[in-house]
Design a protein around this motif. Structure first.
Motif, short mmCIF file in Angstrom:
data_model
loop_
_atom_site.label_atom_id
_atom_site.label_comp_id
_atom_site.label_asym_id
_atom_site.label_seq_id
_atom_site.Cartn_x
_atom_site.Cartn_y
_atom_site.Cartn_z
N PHE A 1 24.85 -49.37 -16.04
CA PHE A 1 24.62 -48.75 -14.74
C PHE A 1 24.62 -47.23 -14.85
O PHE A 1 25.05 -46.65 -15.84
CB PHE A 1 25.70 -49.20 -13.75
N THR A 2 24.13 -46.62 -13.80
CA THR A 2 24.17 -45.17 -13.62
C THR A 2 24.60 -44.91 -12.18
O THR A 2 24.44 -45.78 -11.31
CB THR A 2 22.81 -44.52 -13.91
N VAL A 3 25.17 -43.74 -11.93
CA VAL A 3 25.59 -43.37 -10.58
C VAL A 3 24.88 -42.08 -10.20
O VAL A 3 24.81 -41.14 -11.00
CB VAL A 3 27.12 -43.18 -10.49
N GLN A 4 24.36 -42.05 -8.96
CA GLN A 4 23.77 -40.82 -8.43
C GLN A 4 24.59 -40.38 -7.23
O GLN A 4 24.88 -41.17 -6.33
CB GLN A 4 22.33 -41.02 -7.99
N GLY A 5 24.97 -39.12 -7.23
CA GLY A 5 25.61 -38.51 -6.08
C GLY A 5 24.62 -37.59 -5.39
O GLY A 5 23.90 -36.83 -6.05
N VAL A 6 24.54 -37.70 -4.07
CA VAL A 6 23.64 -36.86 -3.28
C VAL A 6 24.49 -36.20 -2.19
O VAL A 6 25.28 -36.87 -1.53
CB VAL A 6 22.51 -37.70 -2.63
N TYR A 7 24.32 -34.89 -2.04
CA TYR A 7 25.15 -34.11 -1.12
C TYR A 7 24.30 -33.05 -0.44
O TYR A 7 23.26 -32.64 -0.95
CB TYR A 7 26.25 -33.38 -1.89
N ASN A 8 24.79 -32.59 0.70
CA ASN A 8 24.24 -31.41 1.34
C ASN A 8 25.25 -30.29 1.19
O ASN A 8 26.45 -30.53 1.11
CB ASN A 8 23.98 -31.66 2.83
N LEU A 9 24.74 -29.09 1.15
CA LEU A 9 25.58 -27.90 1.05
C LEU A 9 25.04 -26.91 2.08
O LEU A 9 23.83 -26.65 2.12
CB LEU A 9 25.45 -27.33 -0.37
N PRO A 10 25.91 -26.36 2.95
CA PRO A 10 25.42 -25.42 3.96
C PRO A 10 24.79 -24.17 3.33
O PRO A 10 25.05 -23.84 2.18
CB PRO A 10 26.70 -25.03 4.73
N ALA A 11 24.01 -23.50 4.14
CA ALA A 11 23.38 -22.25 3.70
C ALA A 11 24.46 -21.22 3.41
O ALA A 11 25.53 -21.23 4.01
CB ALA A 11 22.44 -21.74 4.79
N PRO A 12 24.19 -20.34 2.46
CA PRO A 12 25.17 -19.28 2.17
C PRO A 12 25.33 -18.37 3.38
O PRO A 12 24.40 -18.14 4.14
CB PRO A 12 24.55 -18.55 0.98
N THR A 13 26.54 -17.84 3.53
CA THR A 13 26.81 -16.98 4.69
C THR A 13 26.69 -15.50 4.39
O THR A 13 26.46 -14.71 5.30
CB THR A 13 28.23 -17.28 5.24
N SER A 14 26.85 -15.12 3.12
CA SER A 14 26.86 -13.69 2.82
C SER A 14 25.89 -13.30 1.70
O SER A 14 25.99 -12.22 1.15
CB SER A 14 28.27 -13.24 2.44
N GLU A 15 24.96 -14.19 1.39
CA GLU A 15 23.96 -13.89 0.35
C GLU A 15 22.73 -14.74 0.60
O GLU A 15 22.72 -15.63 1.45
CB GLU A 15 24.54 -14.18 -1.04
N THR A 16 21.68 -14.49 -0.15
CA THR A 16 20.46 -15.28 -0.01
C THR A 16 20.61 -16.60 -0.79
O THR A 16 21.51 -16.75 -1.62
CB THR A 16 19.24 -14.52 -0.57
N HIS A 17 19.72 -17.51 -0.51
CA HIS A 17 19.70 -18.78 -1.25
C HIS A 17 19.50 -18.53 -2.75
O HIS A 17 20.17 -19.14 -3.58
CB HIS A 17 18.57 -19.69 -0.73
N LEU A 18 18.56 -17.65 -3.08
CA LEU A 18 18.28 -17.39 -4.49
C LEU A 18 19.45 -16.70 -5.19
O LEU A 18 19.67 -16.94 -6.39
CB LEU A 18 16.99 -16.57 -4.63
N GLU A 19 20.22 -15.89 -4.47
CA GLU A 19 21.41 -15.28 -5.07
C GLU A 19 22.45 -16.37 -5.38
O GLU A 19 23.09 -16.33 -6.44
CB GLU A 19 22.00 -14.21 -4.14
N LEU A 20 22.60 -17.32 -4.48
CA LEU A 20 23.54 -18.40 -4.74
C LEU A 20 23.08 -19.24 -5.93
O LEU A 20 23.87 -19.57 -6.81
CB LEU A 20 23.71 -19.30 -3.51
N ILE A 21 21.80 -19.55 -5.98
CA ILE A 21 21.26 -20.29 -7.13
C ILE A 21 21.49 -19.51 -8.42
O ILE A 21 21.83 -20.09 -9.45
CB ILE A 21 19.77 -20.63 -6.91
N SER A 22 21.37 -18.21 -8.37
CA SER A 22 21.62 -17.38 -9.54
C SER A 22 23.08 -17.50 -10.00
O SER A 22 23.35 -17.56 -11.21
CB SER A 22 21.28 -15.92 -9.23
#
Length: 157
Positions: free
Chosen positions: A78-99
């Motif tokens: 077997f394999t397990v997949q976890g799927v989650y949501n994460l809120p938008a960053p509050t003090s930076e851009t999305h790309l900064e968080l990804i960085s």
């Protein structure tokens, strides 16, 4: 040169058949309980949340059958997949968080397998851990992130 006897050839064939059967039954994968794999998937997701300074939302863990390296399928693997949501960053851009997530994964020795900017302040980052877990964070709709963690294949004890 000695010609192999029928019994020796039969023994070789039986050994090859046993190896093939072992692969189909999960012999080529580590044995681990589904509970332990769920815990490891969750730990990887929690690591992303810690870097993001945000709490995971809408967690979903799904166990399913796993196809082995030779295409074999077994109910015990077997394999397990976890799927989650994460809120938008509050003090930076999305790309900064990804960085920041990229820097964290790189510092841990993870292999970056996908790293793309797909639109203004939207991106995808994926990695593989040394022990075979696949991690993915990508900007979602409307403004947060989707986080995916896929385990490698394991055999049930």
């Amino acid at each position: 040169m000695t010609r192999p006897t029928t019994s020796r050839m039969a023994a070789v064939w039986m050994a090859a058949a046993a190896l093939t059967l072992a692969a189909c039954l999960g012999g080529d994968v580590e044995t681990k309980s589904e509970k332990d794999v769920n815990t490891e998937v969750q730990q990887h997701a929690d690591g992303v949340a810690a870097v993001a300074h945000q709490a995971l939302q809408n967690p979903s863990l799904l166990s399913r059958g796993c196809t082995g390296r030779a295409g074999e399928i077994s109910k015990s693997v077997f394999t397990v997949q976890g799927v989650y949501n994460l809120p938008a960053p509050t003090s930076e851009t999305h790309l900064e968080l990804i960085s920041r997530v990229r820097a964290d994964w790189t510092s841990k020795g993870y292999e970056i397998t996908d790293d793309r900017t797909v639109d203004t302040d939207r991106g995808v980052l994926a990695a593989k851990t040394p022990d075979g877990y696949k991690l993915d964070i990508e900007t979602g709709e409307p403004s947060g992130f989707a986080v995916f963690v896929d385990s490698p294949c394991f055999e049930r004890p």
